[in-house]
Design an enzyme around this catalytic site. Sequence first.
Site: not given
Ligand code: GAF
Length: 397
Positions: A50, A136, A138-139, A141-142, A174, A186, A238
Amino acid sequence: MTTTTATTPTTPSGDVVARAAAGFRQRYGAEPAGRWAAPGRVNLIGEHTDYNDGFVLPFALPLRTVVAAAPRDDERWTVWSELSADPVEFGPADVDEPGRVTGWTAYVAGVVWALRAAGHAVPGARLAIASDVPVGSGLSSSAAIEAAVLAALVDLGGLDLPADRWPRLAQRAENEYVGAPTGIMDQSAVIRGRPGHALFLDCRTEEIEQIPFDLDAAGLAMLVIDSRAPHRHADGEYASRRKSCERAAARLGVPALRDVPADGLDAALARLDDDETRRRVRHVVTEDQRVLDTVALLRAGRVRALGPLLTASHASMRDDFEITVPEIDTAVEAALAAGAYGARMTGGGFGGCVLALVEAPTADAVAAAVASAYAERGFAAPGAVTVLPAGGVTRVD
Ligand code: GAF
């Protein structure tokens, strides 16, 4: 281990809606003016593409975050959630200086900040938040909190802000208020998701296409396995992946890695002088192509044929982008060995969840195989649930 099946409700389960309202009554001694719900998400395929202006294919989950809210007559915001014992209150001075509101409340303050920065008169409000989206894992929640709060404030204030502009606004909250350099996936998934569909999003143009993804009709299930792996250095890693991609694009003289075509990959790699950067670029370019191939298969109704693409995506994240952890790789290997068509980590990485595409009647057996592989390696027991694509943020009542 047994799996629990989350279905696709048009509204969230009565429970979480009731909890938000009960929390509101208890904290503020009044009835909320309304309740707004936003889902978590998984990403079917297209990871770390993304922020490279590429393609993603997430879908919204039937697990939701609910905000019960009512306006107040001054310009202040009070927020209570199941995550905290006491409500937190903040005003314009806190909001206008990113960093003054911290913890999970920063996602709420960030939305107020982003709305104000876009010139909207944000109504003061009392909010109570309940959630079934695990934190926490990775779904997202934020993103669910951001979307539900955004919907509540837009409605309460009668703000003129069409929903197709909500994802960018929540992403700004964010990125610039909370300080997490995430992409647009997300927020798009939790705002624009549609039941029975995956969201094909071009992250450069923000064009979307709802791709039918009817697992039930195909006799299939999507198993979401929570690795329960602690997120190790996830934020710093990240950000460093994102920086490497941006540096690589600059070296290649393109605006973003999306502009490296799959058939020009070898030539592009030959122009880079270190192996790590080459691997990062290879992940992004091949992953964009896998999203396009997945969409083509879904359009052709060939859902079972997605398996090898999912598994190739995982190998690319493990070997080239280097964002997986032992628990995650174990879950993928065990699911595949137990007969899954394909399996991959979903989300930002360094923990979180694994998706496994399975014949519906085998979901419990695949989950059990993952649990026993975990037990053999001494990992904490994983969670498992089957999910169907659900709808995006909505007003409940
Ligand atoms: C996290 C980030 F929030 C998304 O924008 C995306 O980059 C993802 O990691 C990885 O595909 O969820």
